[in-house]
Design an enzyme around this catalytic site. Structure first.
Site, PDB file in Angstrom:
ATOM      1  N   TYR A 129       0.825  -1.210   0.000  1.00  0.00           N
ATOM      2  CA  TYR A 129       0.000   0.000   0.000  1.00  0.00           C
ATOM      3  C   TYR A 129       0.861   1.262   0.000  1.00  0.00           C
ATOM      4  O   TYR A 129       0.616   2.197  -0.770  1.00  0.00           O
ATOM      5  CB  TYR A 129      -0.911  -0.023   1.227  1.00  0.00           C
ATOM      6  CG  TYR A 129      -1.856   1.141   1.357  1.00  0.00           C
ATOM      7  CD1 TYR A 129      -3.046   1.178   0.633  1.00  0.00           C
ATOM      8  CD2 TYR A 129      -1.574   2.200   2.225  1.00  0.00           C
ATOM      9  CE1 TYR A 129      -3.926   2.236   0.762  1.00  0.00           C
ATOM     10  CE2 TYR A 129      -2.452   3.260   2.362  1.00  0.00           C
ATOM     11  CZ  TYR A 129      -3.626   3.283   1.628  1.00  0.00           C
ATOM     12  OH  TYR A 129      -4.491   4.338   1.765  1.00  0.00           O
ATOM     13  N   LYS A 167       1.056   4.477  -2.790  1.00  0.00           N
ATOM     14  CA  LYS A 167       0.765   5.873  -2.465  1.00  0.00           C
ATOM     15  C   LYS A 167       1.970   6.766  -2.765  1.00  0.00           C
ATOM     16  O   LYS A 167       1.812   7.924  -3.172  1.00  0.00           O
ATOM     17  CB  LYS A 167       0.353   5.997  -1.000  1.00  0.00           C
ATOM     18  CG  LYS A 167      -0.992   5.350  -0.703  1.00  0.00           C
ATOM     19  CD  LYS A 167      -2.121   5.978  -1.509  1.00  0.00           C
ATOM     20  CE  LYS A 167      -3.477   5.453  -1.114  1.00  0.00           C
ATOM     21  NZ  LYS A 167      -4.580   6.110  -1.864  1.00  0.00           N
TER      22      LYS A 167
END
Length: 248
Positions: free
Chosen positions: A152, A156
């Site tokens: 994740y 980002k």
């Protein structure tokens, strides 16, 4: 009439962002995956909050072609898109070494590719209008390492870098591109996730200089500021809204 497209708009930060933009007089096109009842409710709330017009549609933005179809649907409904808020995202927290290829591909599709291709799709309309604003919702985890976050977080980080590159290329065309990176925010999803780990909320609050989790409305206010502030000198910026987490 200015028009904003907000993805992941049925709940949490996306829903509060839509309401914040409605309060500033923007028309809203709300998008999420598989939540038509919540989207309809959000649409009604946006109208009540001041949006001159509002509409919603269900799209699985992780599917090839869906981001482009979403933009075309918004243009068909309103004739223009002035603001694109790429908020939709999914999470997968595991120790490094435990991820499957399907999880990897799925996270890239929703967390990065959807924003990339939606942004490309809206460019012709924004160019024809003489400008526009694109805001990516990234994360503090794109800046700092965290446990079980090796998939994740890098996605980002890629979104933050995309922001900079898009801003560099598009500034001369009057298109502002910025991102917002939330820290620990008390969304329903996060509260449920934190609750699975005893003491996790208290641990986070102890780590934060402000001593509490953030509110979704606080992130929404930051996004709304970037979407509506006067002038065009904020370009390629990642606005961190994390209660001071990353300054320590």
């Amino acid at each position: 009439m200015r028009v904003a497209v907000v993805t992941g708009a049925s709940r949490g930060i996306g829903r509060d962002t839509a309401l914040a933009l409605a309060a500033k007089g923007l028309a809203l096109f709300l998008v999420a995956e598989g939540t038509p009842e919540e989207l309809a409710s959000a649409e009604a709330e946006c109208r009540a909050a001041g949006a001159p017009e509002a509409a919603h549609a269900v799209f699985d933005l992780g599917t090839p072609g869906a981001p482009e179809a979403m933009v075309q649907a918004a243009l068909a409904r309103f004739g223009r898109v002035d603001v694109l808020v790429n908020n939709a995202g999914i999470r997968c927290r595991k120790p490094f070494g435990a991820f499957t290829r399907a999880e990897f591909d799925g996270l890239i599709a929703v967390n990065f590719a959807a924003a990339f291709f939606a942004s490309q799709a809206v460019l012709p309309a924004m160019r024809a209008q003489g400008g526009g604003r694109i805001i990516h919702v990234a994360s503090q985890t794109g800046r700092v390492a965290m446990e079980d976050n090796s998939l994740y977080g890098p996605m980002k980080a890629a979104l933050i870098q995309l922001t900079k590159n898009m801003a560099f290329e598009l500034a001369k065309e009057g298109i502002q591109v910025n991102s917002v990176s939330p820290g620990p925010i008390a969304t329903q999803f996060n509260i449920e996730s934190y609750g699975r780990i005893p003491g996790r909320v208290e641990q986070l609050e102890g780590r934060l200089p402000v001593g509490r989790l953030g509110r979704p409305t606080e992130v929404a206010e930051a996004i709304a500021f970037l979407a509506t502030c006067e002038g065009g000198f904020i370009q390629g910026h990642d606005l961190v809204v994390d209660g001071g987490y990353t300054i320590i």
